[in-house]
Design an enzyme around this catalytic site. Sequence first.
Site, PDB file in Angstrom:
ATOM      1  N   GLY A 135      27.229  41.066  48.789  1.00 45.36           N
ATOM      2  CA  GLY A 135      27.006  42.161  48.047  1.00 45.36           C
ATOM      3  C   GLY A 135      27.382  42.815  48.097  1.00 45.36           C
ATOM      4  CD1 TRP A 162      24.041  39.768  42.838  1.00 43.26           C
ATOM      5  CD2 TRP A 162      22.406  39.188  41.221  1.00 43.26           C
ATOM      6  NE1 TRP A 162      23.158  39.251  43.641  1.00 43.26           N
ATOM      7  CE2 TRP A 162      21.505  39.016  42.910  1.00 43.26           C
ATOM      8  CE3 TRP A 162      21.150  39.541  40.058  1.00 43.26           C
ATOM      9  CZ2 TRP A 162      20.204  38.940  42.914  1.00 43.26           C
ATOM     10  CZ3 TRP A 162      20.174  39.219  40.412  1.00 43.26           C
ATOM     11  CH2 TRP A 162      19.639  38.584  42.137  1.00 43.26           C
ATOM     12  CB  SER A 184      37.357  43.322  51.920  1.00 40.72           C
ATOM     13  OG  SER A 184      37.797  44.199  52.532  1.00 40.72           O
ATOM     14  CD  GLU A 388      31.064  50.229  41.072  1.00 41.48           C
ATOM     15  OE1 GLU A 388      32.256  50.330  41.045  1.00 41.48           O
ATOM     16  OE2 GLU A 388      30.832  48.531  40.546  1.00 41.48           O
TER      17      GLU A 388
END
Length: 408
Positions: A135, A162, A184, A388
């Site tokens: 997450g 989600w 990432s 977010e």
Amino acid sequence: MAEFTMELSEEQREVRDWLHGFAADVIRPAAAEWDEREETPWPVIQEAAKVGIYSLDFYAQQYFDPTGLGIPMAMEELFWGDAGIALSIVGTGLAAVGVLANGTEEQIGTWIPQMYGDANDVKVAAFCSSEPDAGSDVASLRTRAVYDEAKDEWVINGTKTWATNGGIAGVHVVVASVDPELGSKGHASFIVPPGTPGCSQGQKFKKHGIRASHTAEVVLDDVRVPGSCLLGGKEKLDERLARAREKAKQGGERVKNAAMATFEASRPAVGAMAVGTARAAYEVALDYAKTRQQFGRPIIDNQGVAFQLADMRTSIDAARLLVWRASWMAVNGRPFTAAEGSMSKLFASETAKKVTAQAVQILGGNGYTREYPVERMHRDAAIYTIFEGTSEIQRLVIARTLSGMPIR
């Protein structure tokens, strides 16, 4: 570069009033029903499409507003109407922005129209990033995309969670790892076209709030997509991976900070959503306090109530100012040297939770029932400090930016 101003232009005021009218006349009357049904409000989305709100053209106009206030203004008004329904209306925009930010002109022209459909046959799209074990920690993402050079196809495996509109969407935009060693920076985004074998809906979540917005897992089991579905294309990806590998050798922290800047620019929009919900709850509480009689006088005559309302309005206005500042900075290319994007999201989210809780308290027993909307608003507000980037992550980003230290 547009000057920062708190004065909306005549055109912006017209758009704001138009959105407010739609929120008041169409969204609010349907809010309680779709919250109870916990289903996607297709008729409301279709109404939004008919008047031009649910469309790429509308969001593009707001996105490219040189003052930066188009998107936060739109978000505040729609979420003033109802957070769950508003998220169903704007959720496709998450996927569209993913394509706009990373796709080629051909990909943008091909896929974004399919995300929205038209007023007679509305579609939705899903942006799939989060995973059961990834997450806030995006670097630990496990969904893998492997290139099959012989067939010029990407094979994607993993489970997303989600995902707004996950499984019911026609087009899914999926973030997957193509080079796990780069964290990432080794991620890429892919279009999964409608009806692609192996792409299916997993668990649909029954949520505390924003119940009118569909949230579910998306399962990707040997999903094969053409090479043309890699956003930006293979050549661009290879160049980016090569640069990331070189930068990682020189200093991984610098690479990480560059990635964080991308997320910073999108957070004010979530802050604007929170402002809309907070403002709605405040207005209900204010009206109630002025009309509710106890001991022979309106309860707003008591400082205990009046001071709460004063604090609520002050916090809402302060949150809006932070959101507008960050939005203006983002659209005008001003660097977030103090993590202003995270500041706006953090303060607005926490304000929404606090203000909606105060609204419930002011309404007393009535506020705790579903006969009054503040109960639903309080449940909806909880999401803003989670999605977010949680409030804890926002504080971490701000602290790291201010100190220049790798705070954990």
